[in-house]
Every structure is written in structure tokens, then in C-alpha cells.
Write a protein that holds these residues in place. Structure first.
Motif, PDB file in Angstrom:
ATOM      1  N   PHE A 164       0.827  -1.198   0.000  1.00 34.95           N
ATOM      2  CA  PHE A 164       0.000   0.000   0.000  1.00 34.95           C
ATOM      3  C   PHE A 164       0.865   1.253   0.000  1.00 34.95           C
ATOM      4  O   PHE A 164       1.937   1.270   0.592  1.00 34.95           O
ATOM      5  CB  PHE A 164      -0.894   0.061   1.259  1.00 34.95           C
ATOM      6  N   LEU A 165       0.365   2.285  -0.660  1.00 38.67           N
ATOM      7  CA  LEU A 165       0.902   3.622  -0.488  1.00 38.67           C
ATOM      8  C   LEU A 165       0.154   4.197   0.706  1.00 38.67           C
ATOM      9  O   LEU A 165      -1.080   4.264   0.696  1.00 38.67           O
ATOM     10  CB  LEU A 165       0.655   4.488  -1.729  1.00 38.67           C
ATOM     11  N   VAL A 166       0.883   4.578   1.738  1.00 35.80           N
ATOM     12  CA  VAL A 166       0.272   5.120   2.944  1.00 35.80           C
ATOM     13  C   VAL A 166       0.568   6.613   2.999  1.00 35.80           C
ATOM     14  O   VAL A 166       1.733   7.022   2.982  1.00 35.80           O
ATOM     15  CB  VAL A 166       0.796   4.421   4.215  1.00 35.80           C
ATOM     16  N   ILE A 167      -0.478   7.402   3.043  1.00 34.02           N
ATOM     17  CA  ILE A 167      -0.379   8.861   3.107  1.00 34.02           C
ATOM     18  C   ILE A 167      -0.858   9.267   4.498  1.00 34.02           C
ATOM     19  O   ILE A 167      -1.984   8.941   4.883  1.00 34.02           O
ATOM     20  CB  ILE A 167      -1.265   9.527   2.038  1.00 34.02           C
ATOM     21  N   THR A 168      -0.002   9.939   5.248  1.00 36.73           N
ATOM     22  CA  THR A 168      -0.339  10.329   6.611  1.00 36.73           C
ATOM     23  C   THR A 168      -0.112  11.824   6.788  1.00 36.73           C
ATOM     24  O   THR A 168       0.936  12.342   6.391  1.00 36.73           O
ATOM     25  CB  THR A 168       0.525   9.566   7.636  1.00 36.73           C
ATOM     26  N   VAL A 169      -1.085  12.494   7.377  1.00 40.83           N
ATOM     27  CA  VAL A 169      -0.945  13.896   7.748  1.00 40.83           C
ATOM     28  C   VAL A 169      -1.020  13.959   9.264  1.00 40.83           C
ATOM     29  O   VAL A 169      -1.963  13.439   9.868  1.00 40.83           O
ATOM     30  CB  VAL A 169      -2.025  14.782   7.098  1.00 40.83           C
ATOM     31  N   VAL A 170       0.002  14.556   9.860  1.00 46.87           N
ATOM     32  CA  VAL A 170       0.084  14.677  11.309  1.00 46.87           C
ATOM     33  C   VAL A 170      -0.036  16.150  11.656  1.00 46.87           C
ATOM     34  O   VAL A 170       0.748  16.975  11.175  1.00 46.87           O
ATOM     35  CB  VAL A 170       1.426  14.127  11.834  1.00 46.87           C
ATOM     36  N   ASP A 171      -1.039  16.469  12.493  1.00 47.89           N
ATOM     37  CA  ASP A 171      -1.164  17.857  12.948  1.00 47.89           C
ATOM     38  C   ASP A 171      -0.918  17.980  14.445  1.00 47.89           C
ATOM     39  O   ASP A 171      -0.813  19.077  14.975  1.00 47.89           O
ATOM     40  CB  ASP A 171      -2.516  18.467  12.559  1.00 47.89           C
ATOM     41  N   GLY A 172      -0.825  16.854  15.144  1.00 44.30           N
ATOM     42  CA  GLY A 172      -0.490  16.867  16.553  1.00 44.30           C
ATOM     43  C   GLY A 172      -1.569  17.376  17.481  1.00 44.30           C
ATOM     44  O   GLY A 172      -1.334  17.530  18.673  1.00 44.30           O
ATOM     45  N   MET A 173      -2.738  17.633  16.957  1.00 44.77           N
ATOM     46  CA  MET A 173      -3.819  18.186  17.772  1.00 44.77           C
ATOM     47  C   MET A 173      -4.900  17.124  17.977  1.00 44.77           C
ATOM     48  O   MET A 173      -5.233  16.399  17.052  1.00 44.77           O
ATOM     49  CB  MET A 173      -4.436  19.407  17.087  1.00 44.77           C
ATOM     50  N   PRO A 174      -5.460  17.038  19.188  1.00 46.98           N
ATOM     51  CA  PRO A 174      -6.536  16.071  19.415  1.00 46.98           C
ATOM     52  C   PRO A 174      -7.792  16.459  18.651  1.00 46.98           C
ATOM     53  O   PRO A 174      -7.989  17.621  18.305  1.00 46.98           O
ATOM     54  CB  PRO A 174      -6.774  16.148  20.924  1.00 46.98           C
ATOM     55  N   GLY A 175      -8.597  15.470  18.376  1.00 52.48           N
ATOM     56  CA  GLY A 175      -9.859  15.709  17.666  1.00 52.48           C
ATOM     57  C   GLY A 175      -9.864  14.957  16.356  1.00 52.48           C
ATOM     58  O   GLY A 175      -9.282  15.402  15.388  1.00 52.48           O
ATOM     59  N   ALA A 176     -10.463  13.788  16.366  1.00 47.14           N
ATOM     60  CA  ALA A 176     -10.444  12.915  15.198  1.00 47.14           C
ATOM     61  C   ALA A 176     -11.258  13.481  14.048  1.00 47.14           C
ATOM     62  O   ALA A 176     -12.349  14.006  14.249  1.00 47.14           O
ATOM     63  CB  ALA A 176     -10.971  11.533  15.573  1.00 47.14           C
ATOM     64  N   ALA A 177     -10.709  13.375  12.850  1.00 46.00           N
ATOM     65  CA  ALA A 177     -11.440  13.748  11.640  1.00 46.00           C
ATOM     66  C   ALA A 177     -12.610  12.789  11.466  1.00 46.00           C
ATOM     67  O   ALA A 177     -12.473  11.591  11.688  1.00 46.00           O
ATOM     68  CB  ALA A 177     -10.512  13.674  10.428  1.00 46.00           C
ATOM     69  N   GLN A 178     -13.762  13.325  11.108  1.00 44.92           N
ATOM     70  CA  GLN A 178     -14.951  12.498  10.955  1.00 44.92           C
ATOM     71  C   GLN A 178     -15.682  12.873   9.678  1.00 44.92           C
ATOM     72  O   GLN A 178     -15.764  14.057   9.336  1.00 44.92           O
ATOM     73  CB  GLN A 178     -15.894  12.698  12.137  1.00 44.92           C
ATOM     74  N   LEU A 179     -16.218  11.833   9.031  1.00 45.92           N
ATOM     75  CA  LEU A 179     -17.075  12.085   7.876  1.00 45.92           C
ATOM     76  C   LEU A 179     -18.321  12.815   8.348  1.00 45.92           C
ATOM     77  O   LEU A 179     -18.865  12.505   9.406  1.00 45.92           O
ATOM     78  CB  LEU A 179     -17.510  10.771   7.235  1.00 45.92           C
ATOM     79  N   LYS A 180     -18.740  13.792   7.572  1.00 43.56           N
ATOM     80  CA  LYS A 180     -20.009  14.447   7.872  1.00 43.56           C
ATOM     81  C   LYS A 180     -20.771  14.592   6.570  1.00 43.56           C
ATOM     82  O   LYS A 180     -20.181  14.588   5.493  1.00 43.56           O
ATOM     83  CB  LYS A 180     -19.804  15.804   8.542  1.00 43.56           C
ATOM     84  N   GLU A 181     -22.051  14.683   6.690  1.00 40.73           N
ATOM     85  CA  GLU A 181     -22.881  14.810   5.500  1.00 40.73           C
ATOM     86  C   GLU A 181     -23.025  16.291   5.155  1.00 40.73           C
ATOM     87  O   GLU A 181     -23.580  17.067   5.932  1.00 40.73           O
ATOM     88  CB  GLU A 181     -24.249  14.183   5.741  1.00 40.73           C
ATOM     89  N   ALA A 182     -22.514  16.668   4.018  1.00 41.79           N
ATOM     90  CA  ALA A 182     -22.625  18.056   3.560  1.00 41.79           C
ATOM     91  C   ALA A 182     -23.947  18.216   2.815  1.00 41.79           C
ATOM     92  O   ALA A 182     -24.345  17.345   2.042  1.00 41.79           O
ATOM     93  CB  ALA A 182     -21.462  18.403   2.639  1.00 41.79           C
ATOM     94  N   GLY A 183     -24.615  19.326   3.059  1.00 45.45           N
ATOM     95  CA  GLY A 183     -25.864  19.602   2.357  1.00 45.45           C
ATOM     96  C   GLY A 183     -25.616  19.822   0.873  1.00 45.45           C
ATOM     97  O   GLY A 183     -24.492  20.093   0.447  1.00 45.45           O
ATOM     98  N   ASP A 184     -26.665  19.710   0.093  1.00 43.86           N
ATOM     99  CA  ASP A 184     -26.547  19.871  -1.357  1.00 43.86           C
ATOM    100  C   ASP A 184     -25.979  21.231  -1.745  1.00 43.86           C
ATOM    101  O   ASP A 184     -25.300  21.350  -2.758  1.00 43.86           O
ATOM    102  CB  ASP A 184     -27.912  19.674  -2.032  1.00 43.86           C
ATOM    103  N   ASP A 185     -26.255  22.261  -0.956  1.00 43.94           N
ATOM    104  CA  ASP A 185     -25.793  23.607  -1.271  1.00 43.94           C
ATOM    105  C   ASP A 185     -24.486  23.972  -0.581  1.00 43.94           C
ATOM    106  O   ASP A 185     -23.973  25.079  -0.770  1.00 43.94           O
ATOM    107  CB  ASP A 185     -26.859  24.634  -0.881  1.00 43.94           C
ATOM    108  N   ALA A 186     -23.929  23.079   0.224  1.00 42.73           N
ATOM    109  CA  ALA A 186     -22.710  23.378   0.977  1.00 42.73           C
ATOM    110  C   ALA A 186     -21.533  23.585   0.025  1.00 42.73           C
ATOM    111  O   ALA A 186     -21.385  22.878  -0.966  1.00 42.73           O
ATOM    112  CB  ALA A 186     -22.403  22.246   1.949  1.00 42.73           C
TER     113      ALA A 186
END
Length: 141
Positions: free
Chosen positions: A77-99
Motif C-alpha cells: 500500500f501507499l500510505v499517506i499520513t498527515v500529522v497535525d499533533g492536535m486532538p480531535g479525530a477527523a470524521q465524515l459528515k454529510e454536507a448539504g446539497d448547497d454546501a
């Protein structure tokens, strides 16, 4: 490849300032060159989309002053990692049609799935990663 970038800390969802926005483009160019150099050019388009989205997500949402981008080949696998060092997990969210924003992680998830991989976070969200399966010939190198 491991690159570290100093960035301007921000709060809320303001777009990245000029220098930080240019950082994403520069990181894409460095990543593209490195992937071509390593013979993984077949995944450049997918990898650059992931790099853009993960870096932008870190810049907009983390409030960090430094971001790292790591590209590595592991276990086929090609593994791409971004480290920002800050707590708070990235989460999928549902964007509205107009977002006008809010679809970045949906794109990352879709690219990962299409490439036989996955994505996620670790260390309480301080890292966000994506794995893209290498085509058979590249995986054997």
C-alpha cells in the motif's frame, strides 16, 4: 518522504491564509515528484487528491502550527499520513446539497475504497491516514 510545514494557527472554519493555501499546492508538487521518482506514477492522481484533502482538513480544523506529510510504501500500500499533533479525530459528515465545503473526507473515503484501501485516524485524531493499494507490479518492488 516526510515533509514538515509551519502554518498559521486558526480557529473555526476560515479558509487557510495565502501562505498556508500555497503550502498545499507545494506539497502536491513534492508528492507527485516523489511518487514518479519511486515508480508509483499510476497512483499520482488519487494520491494528490488525498494529500490535498488531508492537508486542507488539518489546516482548517486543527488549530495547529505545524503539519507533517508522510508518504510511505508498506505491505503493498501507499500510505499517506498527515500529522497535525492536535486532538480531535477527523470524521465524515454529510454536507448539504448547497454546501460549499465539507466533502473532503467523503472524497478521501471514496478514493481509498476505489483503490482497495481505507482511511482513518489515530492518536486521538493527531494523525489522519489513507492507504491506497499498489498495483501488483509496484507492490512487488
Amino acid at each position: 518522504m516526510c515533509e514538515r510545514f509551519k502554518v498559521e494557527p486558526r480557529c473555526g472554519t476560515r479558509p487557510p491564509c495565502g501562505d498556508d493555501a500555497r503550502l498545499v499546492g507545494g506539497a502536491r508538487r513534492v508528492a507527485a515528484a516523489r511518487l514518479e521518482e519511486c515508480g508509483i506514477g499510476v497512483l499520482v492522481d488519487e494520491a494528490l487528491l488525498v494529500v490535498s484533502e488531508l492537508l486542507t482538513n488539518a489546516l482548517v480544523h486543527s488549530g495547529t502550527s505545524e503539519v507533517s506529510l508522510v508518504l510511505a510504501v508498506r505491505d503493498g500500500f501507499l500510505v499517506i499520513t498527515v500529522v497535525d499533533g492536535m486532538p480531535g479525530a477527523a470524521q465524515l459528515k454529510e454536507a448539504g446539497d448547497d454546501a460549499e465545503s465539507g466533502r473532503g473526507l467523503e472524497l478521501v473515503a471514496a478514493v481509498a475504497k476505489a483503490c482497495g484501501g481505507t482511511w482513518g485516524t489515530r492518536d486521538a485524531g493527531a494523525e489522519t491516514w489513507c492507504r491506497l493499494a499498489l498495483p501488483a507490479a509496484e507492490a512487488q518492488q
